[in-house]
Design a protein around this motif. Structure first.
Motif, PDB file in Angstrom:
ATOM      1  N   GLU A  15     -47.698  50.496 -53.518  1.00 49.73           N
ATOM      2  CA  GLU A  15     -48.513  51.574 -54.046  1.00 49.73           C
ATOM      3  C   GLU A  15     -49.693  51.807 -53.132  1.00 49.73           C
ATOM      4  N   PHE A  16     -50.023  53.043 -52.991  1.00 55.15           N
ATOM      5  CA  PHE A  16     -51.120  53.426 -52.113  1.00 55.15           C
ATOM      6  C   PHE A  16     -52.420  52.858 -52.641  1.00 55.15           C
ATOM      7  N   ALA A  17     -53.309  52.371 -51.767  1.00 55.54           N
ATOM      8  CA  ALA A  17     -54.564  51.774 -52.189  1.00 55.54           C
ATOM      9  C   ALA A  17     -55.587  52.838 -52.499  1.00 55.54           C
ATOM     10  N   ARG A  18     -56.782  52.567 -52.178  1.00 56.78           N
ATOM     11  CA  ARG A  18     -57.889  53.446 -52.510  1.00 56.78           C
ATOM     12  C   ARG A  18     -57.867  54.681 -51.620  1.00 56.78           C
ATOM     13  N   CYS A  19     -58.376  55.823 -52.237  1.00 51.55           N
ATOM     14  CA  CYS A  19     -58.485  57.099 -51.512  1.00 51.55           C
ATOM     15  C   CYS A  19     -57.162  57.793 -51.309  1.00 51.55           C
ATOM     16  N   ALA A  20     -57.833  58.631 -52.051  1.00 49.70           N
ATOM     17  CA  ALA A  20     -56.679  59.390 -51.828  1.00 49.70           C
ATOM     18  C   ALA A  20     -56.726  59.861 -50.294  1.00 49.70           C
ATOM     19  N   HIS A 169     -54.865  58.826 -61.807  1.00 49.01           N
ATOM     20  CA  HIS A 169     -55.425  58.258 -63.030  1.00 49.01           C
ATOM     21  C   HIS A 169     -56.193  56.970 -62.730  1.00 49.01           C
ATOM     22  N   ASN A 170     -55.632  56.139 -61.853  1.00 48.85           N
ATOM     23  CA  ASN A 170     -56.315  54.893 -61.481  1.00 48.85           C
ATOM     24  C   ASN A 170     -57.648  55.152 -60.775  1.00 48.85           C
ATOM     25  N   LEU A 171     -57.730  56.286 -60.088  1.00 51.60           N
ATOM     26  CA  LEU A 171     -58.961  56.664 -59.394  1.00 51.60           C
ATOM     27  C   LEU A 171     -59.936  57.424 -60.295  1.00 51.60           C
ATOM     28  N   GLY A 172     -59.527  57.643 -61.551  1.00 53.29           N
ATOM     29  CA  GLY A 172     -60.375  58.370 -62.482  1.00 53.29           C
ATOM     30  C   GLY A 172     -60.360  59.868 -62.284  1.00 53.29           C
ATOM     31  N   LEU A 173     -59.332  60.376 -61.599  1.00 51.93           N
ATOM     32  CA  LEU A 173     -59.204  61.812 -61.353  1.00 51.93           C
ATOM     33  C   LEU A 173     -58.224  62.401 -62.357  1.00 51.93           C
ATOM     34  N   ASN A 174     -58.745  62.923 -63.465  1.00 47.98           N
ATOM     35  CA  ASN A 174     -57.889  63.393 -64.555  1.00 47.98           C
ATOM     36  C   ASN A 174     -57.866  64.906 -64.712  1.00 47.98           C
ATOM     37  N   ARG A 175     -58.736  65.599 -63.984  1.00 45.00           N
ATOM     38  CA  ARG A 175     -58.717  67.071 -63.991  1.00 45.00           C
ATOM     39  C   ARG A 175     -57.858  67.503 -62.803  1.00 45.00           C
ATOM     40  N   VAL A 221     -55.604  80.372 -54.991  1.00 42.85           N
ATOM     41  CA  VAL A 221     -56.870  79.686 -54.721  1.00 42.85           C
ATOM     42  C   VAL A 221     -57.934  80.108 -55.723  1.00 42.85           C
ATOM     43  N   ALA A 222     -58.029  81.400 -55.988  1.00 49.02           N
ATOM     44  CA  ALA A 222     -59.034  81.895 -56.930  1.00 49.02           C
ATOM     45  C   ALA A 222     -58.808  81.322 -58.331  1.00 49.02           C
ATOM     46  N   THR A 223     -57.556  81.298 -58.766  1.00 48.23           N
ATOM     47  CA  THR A 223     -57.234  80.789 -60.102  1.00 48.23           C
ATOM     48  C   THR A 223     -57.570  79.309 -60.233  1.00 48.23           C
ATOM     49  N   ILE A 224     -57.151  78.530 -59.257  1.00 46.07           N
ATOM     50  CA  ILE A 224     -57.328  77.078 -59.355  1.00 46.07           C
ATOM     51  C   ILE A 224     -58.772  76.680 -59.111  1.00 46.07           C
ATOM     52  N   ASN A 225     -59.435  77.265 -58.142  1.00 48.01           N
ATOM     53  CA  ASN A 225     -60.838  76.919 -57.900  1.00 48.01           C
ATOM     54  C   ASN A 225     -61.707  77.204 -59.124  1.00 48.01           C
ATOM     55  N   ALA A 226     -61.366  78.251 -59.868  1.00 45.49           N
ATOM     56  CA  ALA A 226     -62.139  78.608 -61.057  1.00 45.49           C
ATOM     57  C   ALA A 226     -62.080  77.523 -62.130  1.00 45.49           C
ATOM     58  N   ALA A 227     -61.016  76.717 -62.114  1.00 47.83           N
ATOM     59  CA  ALA A 227     -60.866  75.638 -63.101  1.00 47.83           C
ATOM     60  C   ALA A 227     -61.573  74.363 -62.672  1.00 47.83           C
ATOM     61  N   ASN A 228     -62.089  74.310 -61.451  1.00 51.52           N
ATOM     62  CA  ASN A 228     -62.845  73.173 -60.934  1.00 51.52           C
ATOM     63  C   ASN A 228     -62.093  71.840 -61.088  1.00 51.52           C
ATOM     64  N   PRO A 229     -60.871  71.750 -60.566  1.00 52.90           N
ATOM     65  CA  PRO A 229     -60.128  70.484 -60.677  1.00 52.90           C
ATOM     66  C   PRO A 229     -60.682  69.424 -59.715  1.00 52.90           C
ATOM     67  N   GLN A 230     -60.412  68.164 -60.051  1.00 59.65           N
ATOM     68  CA  GLN A 230     -60.768  67.074 -59.137  1.00 59.65           C
ATOM     69  C   GLN A 230     -59.708  66.900 -58.053  1.00 59.65           C
ATOM     70  N   ALA A 231     -58.475  67.298 -58.355  1.00 57.84           N
ATOM     71  CA  ALA A 231     -57.374  67.186 -57.393  1.00 57.84           C
ATOM     72  C   ALA A 231     -56.396  68.324 -57.616  1.00 57.84           C
ATOM     73  N   VAL A 232     -55.768  68.750 -56.525  1.00 57.26           N
ATOM     74  CA  VAL A 232     -54.711  69.760 -56.590  1.00 57.26           C
ATOM     75  C   VAL A 232     -53.430  69.134 -56.068  1.00 57.26           C
TER      76      VAL A 232
END
Length: 385
Positions: A15-20, A169-175, A221-232
């Protein structure tokens, strides 16, 4: 002296370690029916267009293996050859190519690139009772329900998206948002993401699409950026994913980007250059650049023996492994190889290791591997796992 390729002889799931690149010579093949000294595999794939590097690199890896396999005598003195046809990653062209290949009585269909194209081709192969081996797709719709004609080398998109979501999820990125191709491939990846997120009581904060073979990503890009996700998480091919990453960052997005393996990792790295630093890609075959597994060393040695004409990358490695799987099926098929005996040969594989890459096939299970790990682009054209 010709080096002997080792016969298939376990692997660890890290499994990949830290950072995405390469360019293939592409004339429409002059096809011929099977003969006593040739076994012809038909391949319809993208050799031009926005997904061309996927077809070019997979084919190069498979041909590398078969060239050396043939130099050692092939399958019972029969050469194994690939008749390649360009479909530009378009389903209608793929279906037309497939009809031509089947009319010419190719022995099996092999190494088709992509979900929408494979979805168009598999029913034709099934009706003709011709094996359909190692498509470059992880779509569940091609695996369920079980189809005796279809054999899959790689893990599914559900396997890949589960690992991606677990890492996030392990990195706390849930959005998490999903940018996906507007076709069967994009839907397969979106379904996998939705399943993995829902198991953690989450759902995508936004979704947006791009058309196949297009880089028109402004609306997405406009649609997704407007939702302010932590990851795409991106479910598309390398050109559209690279265009999205650049456009999203230019518009102010500062989060993480994840991709599934179909993106074409080296092609994505080449497209992005220094802009690729930190972009994560899930992989379904071992790292071709590191020597931790015997299959990786074998692959690089084969490239050197072949005159360093093949670029070592994940796509060419998958082609090499797919050809190796076919060769093992032929070896087990007996002295008089038929389509039926090839199917039986592949089903008799059981649990084996292809140089540290574990595979398993049986009469009830035609998905050889569930291996997935994460990799990261470094921004200097390299990939680390």
């Amino acid at each position: 002296m010709t080096k002997t390729l080792p016969l298939p002889v376990g692997l660890s799931r890290r499994e990949f370690a830290r950072c995405a690149a390469g360019v293939a010579a592409l004339a429409v093949p002059a096809l011929h029916a099977q003969s006593s000294n040739r076994i012809v595999l038909g391949q319809s794939a993208a050799f031009t267009g926005a997904a061309a590097q996927l077809g070019i690199q997979f084919h190069a890896g498979a041909k590398l293996f078969f060239d050396q396999y043939n130099a050692q005598g092939g399958s019972g003195r029969q050469r194994v050859e690939i008749a390649q046809m360009d479909d530009g990653y378009e389903p209608d062209r793929c279906a037309e190519n497939t009809r031509k290949l089947l009319a010419d009585d190719v022995f099996a269909l092999f190494g088709y690139i992509g979900t929408p194209t494979s979805v168009a081709a598999l029913p034709l192969a099934t009706k003709a009772e011709v094996p359909f081996i190692a498509p470059f797709t992880g779509a569940m719709s091609l695996r369920q329900p079980f189809n005796r004609m279809a054999f899959h080398l790689r893990a599914s998109y559900n396997d890949e998206t589960e690992l991606i979501v677990r890492n996030l999820h392990n990195l706390g990125l849930n959005r998490v948002a999903v940018f996906h191709q507007n076709d069967a491939y994009g839907k397969a990846g979106l379904d996998g993401m939705t399943l993995a997120l829902s198991s953690r009581n989450l759902k995508p904060v936004a979704t947006a699409t791009v058309e196949r073979n297009s880089v028109d990503v402004a609306a997405a890009v406009a649609t997704i950026n407007a939702a302010n996700p932590q990851a795409v998480v991106q479910i598309s091919a390398y050109k559209s994913c690279a265009a999205y990453i650049r456009a999203a960052r230019k518009a102010g997005y500062g989060g993480s980007f994840y991709n599934v393996s179909f993106v074409g990792t080296q092609a994505l790295a080449d497209e992005l250059g220094k802009d690729g630093a930190g972009v994560v890609v899930s992989q379904v075959v071992p790292n071709p650049y590191a020597g931790s597994k015997p299959i990786s060393r074998e692959f690089r040695d084969a490239i050197a023996e072949g005159g360093n004409k093949v670029q070592p990358n994940f796509s060419s490695m998958e082609g090499y492994l797919a050809a190796k799987l076919v060769a093992e099926g032929l070896r087990r098929a007996g002295s008089r190889v038929t389509r039926e005996s090839l199917i039986s040969g592949l089903e008799s594989l059981g649990e084996q290791s292809l140089g540290g890459y574990s595979v398993s096939l049986s009469g009830r299970d035609h998905v050889a591997s569930s291996f997935v790990e994460l990799s990261m682009l470094t921004g200097d054209g390299k990939i680390r796992t």
